[in-house]
Design an enzyme around this catalytic site. Sequence first.
Site, PDB file in Angstrom:
ATOM      1  N   LYS A  83      46.488  51.492  42.603  1.00  0.00           N
ATOM      2  CA  LYS A  83      45.197  51.020  43.107  1.00  0.00           C
ATOM      3  C   LYS A  83      45.286  49.616  43.709  1.00  0.00           C
ATOM      4  CE  LYS A  83      43.406  49.329  38.640  1.00  0.00           C
ATOM      5  NZ  LYS A  83      43.284  47.902  39.008  1.00  0.00           N
ATOM      6  N   ASP A  84      46.401  48.906  43.463  1.00  0.00           N
ATOM      7  CA  ASP A  84      46.554  47.561  44.003  1.00  0.00           C
ATOM      8  C   ASP A  84      47.103  47.542  45.430  1.00  0.00           C
ATOM      9  OD1 ASP A  84      45.669  46.428  41.642  1.00  0.00           O
ATOM     10  OD2 ASP A  84      47.684  46.061  40.848  1.00  0.00           O
ATOM     11  N   ARG A 130      32.998  47.317  41.352  1.00  0.00           N
ATOM     12  CA  ARG A 130      32.772  48.749  41.087  1.00  0.00           C
ATOM     13  C   ARG A 130      32.327  48.964  39.648  1.00  0.00           C
ATOM     14  NH1 ARG A 130      35.605  52.147  38.233  1.00  0.00           N
ATOM     15  NH2 ARG A 130      37.280  50.632  38.026  1.00  0.00           N
ATOM     16  N   ARG A 131      33.040  48.358  38.721  1.00  0.00           N
ATOM     17  CA  ARG A 131      32.666  48.494  37.317  1.00  0.00           C
ATOM     18  C   ARG A 131      31.322  47.833  37.042  1.00  0.00           C
ATOM     19  NH1 ARG A 131      38.735  46.940  35.329  1.00  0.00           N
ATOM     20  NH2 ARG A 131      39.597  49.064  35.250  1.00  0.00           N
ATOM     21  N   ARG A 148      38.805  37.617  34.615  1.00  0.00           N
ATOM     22  CA  ARG A 148      40.143  37.960  35.056  1.00  0.00           C
ATOM     23  C   ARG A 148      41.146  37.482  34.017  1.00  0.00           C
ATOM     24  NH1 ARG A 148      43.147  34.934  39.843  1.00  0.00           N
ATOM     25  NH2 ARG A 148      44.698  36.247  38.843  1.00  0.00           N
ATOM     26  N   ARG A 154      41.578  38.924  28.428  1.00  0.00           N
ATOM     27  CA  ARG A 154      40.265  39.571  28.568  1.00  0.00           C
ATOM     28  C   ARG A 154      39.709  40.002  27.220  1.00  0.00           C
ATOM     29  NH1 ARG A 154      40.703  43.183  34.118  1.00  0.00           N
ATOM     30  NH2 ARG A 154      42.698  42.319  34.758  1.00  0.00           N
ATOM     31  N   CYS A 241      40.252  47.608  47.080  1.00  0.00           N
ATOM     32  CA  CYS A 241      40.103  48.114  45.716  1.00  0.00           C
ATOM     33  C   CYS A 241      39.058  47.337  44.925  1.00  0.00           C
ATOM     34  CB  CYS A 241      41.437  48.096  44.992  1.00  0.00           C
ATOM     35  SG  CYS A 241      42.143  46.447  44.807  1.00  0.00           S
TER      36      CYS A 241
END
Length: 305
Positions: A83-84, A130-131, A148, A154, A241
């Site tokens: 996804k990166d 998105r989240r 981040r 996190r 992304c």
Amino acid sequence: MKLRLGTRGSVLARTQSGMVADAIVEAAAARGIELDVELVFIRTEGDVSQTPLVGISQTGVFVNALRDALMAGVCDIIVHSLKDIPTASHPDLDLAAIPVREDVRDALCTRGESLSELAPGARVGTGSPRRAAQILAQRPDVTVEGLRGNVDTRLGKLHDGLDAVVLAAAGLSRMGRLEDATQLLDPSVMLPAPGQGALAVEIMPDADPAWAVAVRDLDHAPTRQAVTAERALLGVLDAGCAAPVGAHATVKDGVLTLKARVINADGSLALNETTSGPATEASSLGRRTGFTLLGRGAARLMGGS
């Protein structure tokens, strides 16, 4: 024969790359080839910069230094979280393998509460629009804050002001830390990022066939088809992304089903599409779905004109 596998230095990157290295050695052994794969650590802009990833264009931020190292001969193989990487193929590299995909879901990590049980005003940390948008769609009464750092950083925020953080289940699973997830969010609630849970293994096109064949043995056709559709959708939407775009494709009996969602920043408006067709036409199915969403106004939801 000794090979060098380029990887970022984070615990998750090292873990993922180590798994791929072991798989390559095993695949080579099955062909009667003796390989020794060592990890070469490469620092990327995403590891150095403290700027929020959305602000520095997350797509490619963890990728370019690895690709430069591969093309410079510093290493023979590189591994990315799929996804990166940008949706366009790199003209000078070979995406030799996309191994079988891990869990695609997002994981909500709390002190014990599920998403529905979080108190009004609860602070939820994520660096992903998105989240964030999909959390707000379910719980408009919570506050989403930027986040981040590596997994430990996190998760540490749960004891430093946040009530919940959202991470990829795949990363937690690969690190043996899936027990840190309070709730795995079903794709019907939160569609994952295109390519989430999948890895990408790149080599040079002129790599020695004596070992490149073992790398290619890691490729998993249904995973490649699924992520091809998801990323073709993302390419049509011209979104990175970090955009509020979710997509999840599954392949069963040669039929690919793609579910896609574009959602605005506060989660109040969303467009959903589902497309099915032959898995061999994954790219065209993804593109068709992307154009359908654009025709329905997806650009406006993503912040475009």
